[in-house]
Write a protein that holds these residues in place. Structure first.
Motif, PDB file in Angstrom:
ATOM      1  N   ASP A   1      64.720 -32.015   5.075  1.00  0.00           N
ATOM      2  CA  ASP A   1      64.721 -33.377   4.553  1.00  0.00           C
ATOM      3  C   ASP A   1      63.345 -34.023   4.681  1.00  0.00           C
ATOM      4  O   ASP A   1      62.380 -33.403   5.141  1.00  0.00           O
ATOM      5  CB  ASP A   1      65.798 -34.218   5.245  1.00  0.00           C
ATOM      6  CG  ASP A   1      65.542 -34.400   6.744  1.00  0.00           C
ATOM      7  OD1 ASP A   1      64.405 -34.221   7.196  1.00  0.00           O
ATOM      8  OD2 ASP A   1      66.508 -34.730   7.462  1.00  0.00           O
ATOM      9  N   GLY A   2      63.258 -35.280   4.258  1.00  0.00           N
ATOM     10  CA  GLY A   2      61.986 -35.976   4.264  1.00  0.00           C
ATOM     11  C   GLY A   2      61.414 -36.209   5.646  1.00  0.00           C
ATOM     12  O   GLY A   2      60.230 -36.547   5.777  1.00  0.00           O
TER      13      GLY A   2
ATOM     14  N   PRO B   1      76.806 -45.045  -7.778  1.00  0.00           N
ATOM     15  CA  PRO B   1      75.625 -45.646  -8.366  1.00  0.00           C
ATOM     16  C   PRO B   1      74.569 -46.065  -7.366  1.00  0.00           C
ATOM     17  O   PRO B   1      73.408 -46.181  -7.707  1.00  0.00           O
ATOM     18  CB  PRO B   1      76.183 -46.870  -9.105  1.00  0.00           C
ATOM     19  CG  PRO B   1      77.450 -47.187  -8.380  1.00  0.00           C
ATOM     20  CD  PRO B   1      77.994 -45.869  -7.924  1.00  0.00           C
ATOM     21  N   ASN B   2      74.938 -46.302  -6.127  1.00  0.00           N
ATOM     22  CA  ASN B   2      73.966 -46.742  -5.129  1.00  0.00           C
ATOM     23  C   ASN B   2      73.890 -45.752  -3.981  1.00  0.00           C
ATOM     24  O   ASN B   2      73.975 -46.111  -2.804  1.00  0.00           O
ATOM     25  CB  ASN B   2      74.319 -48.137  -4.600  1.00  0.00           C
ATOM     26  CG  ASN B   2      74.218 -49.178  -5.672  1.00  0.00           C
ATOM     27  OD1 ASN B   2      73.242 -49.197  -6.419  1.00  0.00           O
ATOM     28  ND2 ASN B   2      75.219 -50.032  -5.769  1.00  0.00           N
ATOM     29  N   GLU B   3      73.750 -44.490  -4.311  1.00  0.00           N
ATOM     30  CA  GLU B   3      73.758 -43.450  -3.301  1.00  0.00           C
ATOM     31  C   GLU B   3      72.547 -43.587  -2.407  1.00  0.00           C
ATOM     32  O   GLU B   3      71.424 -43.672  -2.855  1.00  0.00           O
ATOM     33  CB  GLU B   3      73.764 -42.093  -3.996  1.00  0.00           C
ATOM     34  CG  GLU B   3      73.813 -40.943  -3.030  1.00  0.00           C
ATOM     35  CD  GLU B   3      73.596 -39.650  -3.763  1.00  0.00           C
ATOM     36  OE1 GLU B   3      74.160 -38.655  -3.348  1.00  0.00           O
ATOM     37  OE2 GLU B   3      72.856 -39.675  -4.740  1.00  0.00           O
ATOM     38  N   GLU B   4      72.764 -43.594  -1.096  1.00  0.00           N
ATOM     39  CA  GLU B   4      71.682 -43.789  -0.155  1.00  0.00           C
ATOM     40  C   GLU B   4      71.145 -42.479   0.378  1.00  0.00           C
ATOM     41  O   GLU B   4      69.953 -42.295   0.542  1.00  0.00           O
ATOM     42  CB  GLU B   4      72.182 -44.643   1.014  1.00  0.00           C
ATOM     43  CG  GLU B   4      71.183 -44.827   2.150  1.00  0.00           C
ATOM     44  CD  GLU B   4      69.965 -45.631   1.762  1.00  0.00           C
ATOM     45  OE1 GLU B   4      70.101 -46.522   0.928  1.00  0.00           O
ATOM     46  OE2 GLU B   4      68.873 -45.370   2.291  1.00  0.00           O
ATOM     47  N   ASP B   5      72.028 -41.530   0.620  1.00  0.00           N
ATOM     48  CA  ASP B   5      71.654 -40.333   1.342  1.00  0.00           C
ATOM     49  C   ASP B   5      71.771 -39.128   0.433  1.00  0.00           C
ATOM     50  O   ASP B   5      72.775 -38.460   0.410  1.00  0.00           O
ATOM     51  CB  ASP B   5      72.556 -40.168   2.558  1.00  0.00           C
ATOM     52  CG  ASP B   5      71.864 -39.426   3.685  1.00  0.00           C
ATOM     53  OD1 ASP B   5      72.528 -39.210   4.687  1.00  0.00           O
ATOM     54  OD2 ASP B   5      70.699 -39.084   3.542  1.00  0.00           O
ATOM     55  N   LEU B   6      70.744 -38.833  -0.350  1.00  0.00           N
ATOM     56  CA  LEU B   6      70.790 -37.708  -1.260  1.00  0.00           C
ATOM     57  C   LEU B   6      70.695 -36.407  -0.468  1.00  0.00           C
ATOM     58  O   LEU B   6      69.762 -36.228   0.318  1.00  0.00           O
ATOM     59  CB  LEU B   6      69.632 -37.787  -2.261  1.00  0.00           C
ATOM     60  CG  LEU B   6      69.752 -38.938  -3.261  1.00  0.00           C
ATOM     61  CD1 LEU B   6      68.442 -39.116  -3.989  1.00  0.00           C
ATOM     62  CD2 LEU B   6      70.874 -38.684  -4.225  1.00  0.00           C
ATOM     63  N   PRO B   7      71.609 -35.452  -0.690  1.00  0.00           N
ATOM     64  CA  PRO B   7      71.641 -34.241   0.128  1.00  0.00           C
ATOM     65  C   PRO B   7      70.756 -33.140  -0.410  1.00  0.00           C
ATOM     66  O   PRO B   7      70.948 -31.996  -0.064  1.00  0.00           O
ATOM     67  CB  PRO B   7      73.120 -33.842   0.090  1.00  0.00           C
ATOM     68  CG  PRO B   7      73.554 -34.293  -1.246  1.00  0.00           C
ATOM     69  CD  PRO B   7      72.771 -35.549  -1.542  1.00  0.00           C
ATOM     70  N   PHE B   8      69.846 -33.433  -1.324  1.00  0.00           N
ATOM     71  CA  PHE B   8      68.930 -32.382  -1.773  1.00  0.00           C
ATOM     72  C   PHE B   8      67.581 -32.995  -2.107  1.00  0.00           C
ATOM     73  O   PHE B   8      67.445 -34.173  -2.288  1.00  0.00           O
ATOM     74  CB  PHE B   8      69.475 -31.621  -2.977  1.00  0.00           C
ATOM     75  CG  PHE B   8      70.108 -32.465  -4.020  1.00  0.00           C
ATOM     76  CD1 PHE B   8      69.354 -33.210  -4.915  1.00  0.00           C
ATOM     77  CD2 PHE B   8      71.491 -32.533  -4.127  1.00  0.00           C
ATOM     78  CE1 PHE B   8      69.946 -33.958  -5.900  1.00  0.00           C
ATOM     79  CE2 PHE B   8      72.080 -33.289  -5.116  1.00  0.00           C
ATOM     80  CZ  PHE B   8      71.306 -33.998  -5.992  1.00  0.00           C
TER      81      PHE B   8
END
Length: 289
Positions: free
Chosen positions: A162-163, A282-289
């Motif tokens: 992750d970042g 629509p307001n996804e906070e935690d993108l898993p990729f």
């Protein structure tokens, strides 16, 4: 087993997409790539439309937002992923493509306009190769027309950093359908839950209305080949055979291209319309990729 996951799609941008941002500022571009392919169904070669939702992220999404318009023919290379989230109605999930590379196609291409105003490429392809483990014992059944069909559920592991530099892992679950002689050949190998398999096939999205009147979407893989891999033990410790169960593959419809770079105006199709409503949070906070 360590997951394998490769997706290649050739098709047209169905509708001009809109760029959005997550609350943390990550750019997200959701779009659909569609086309038509030839499939052998009940002994007849038929033209079958396909629609596959795709997502691009970050700087790539911002750059693509300036280029992708309805009808543009593209090549998309990436992975097939499953997203899961919860709503007031319960748990939800969808399968889509995660684009790692998007290239415009050169030449002149035929297009078809569907009943909802979307655009499909005449020709094209959507192919996926997956390696994972069976999540249940497959069972062979027969349609009322007497055709053999087998439903398989596949778990594919994904690992990434992750970042913040932290190692992450996620399991994607895919539904796979194997037909006719290939299904009958594969069941003879007595595949069991937990065994590793390699699958090649074509992702196909469909829509339906549930008993509460809500429109639902689903994407399954129609397998052209399923190979049982070594590594999964059966009862008694006997290893499963890795003999492949190939399916009869119809001739692939080529993408017709010619020099000049112009795109022909889309023809009108019969009444097929795949709703492109965005079912993604629509307001996804935690993108898993």
């Amino acid at each position: 087993m360590r997951g394998m996951n490769q997706l290649t799609v050739i098709g047209a941008i169905t509708r001009t997409p809109d760029l959005r941002y997550t609350p943390s500022g990550t750019a997200v571009l959701d779009y659909t790539v569609s086309g038509e392919r030839q499939e052998l169904r009940q002994g007849e070669l038929k033209t079958v439309p396909f629609y596959l939702p795709i997502t691009s992220l970050g700087k790539a999404a911002e750059a693509l937002a300036e280029r992708l318009v309805a009808g543009l023919p593209v090549l998309v290379v990436g992975n097939l992923v499953q997203e899961r989230w919860e709503t007031a109605e319960g748990k939800r999930a969808r399968v889509l493509g995660k684009a790692l590379r998007v290239e415009e196609l050169a030449g002149e291409f035929g297009r078809v306009e569907d009943a909802g105003g979307g655009v499909r490429l005449q020709g094209g392809s959507a192919l996926v190769a997956l390696g994972g483990n069976l999540t249940r014992d497959p069972e062979l059944r027969y349609t009322p027309a007497g055709e053999a069909v087998m439903d398989l559920s596949l778990a594919v592991n994904e690992k990434w950093t992750d970042g913040h530099g932290q190692a992450q892992e996620k399991v994607h679950y895919f539904e796979v359908v194997l037909w006719r002689e290939a299904a009958e050949a594969f069941v003879k190998q007595e595949p069991k839950k937990g065994q590793p398999v390699y699958v090649e096939g074509m992702p196909q999205s469909s829509t339906w209305t549930d008993r509460d009147g809500n429109k639902r979407k689903d994407t399954k893989i129609t397998a052209t080949s399923v190979i049982l891999l070594k590594g999964g033990e059966r009862t008694g410790g006997e290893r499963a055979s890795s003999r492949p169960a190939p399916a009869a593959q119809p001739p692939r419809q080529p993408v017709a291209a010619a020099s000049g770079g112009a795109q022909r105006a889309p023809a009108r199709s019969g009444g097929l319309d795949i709703d492109q409503g965005n079912d993604f949070p629509p307001n996804e906070e935690d993108l898993p990729f």
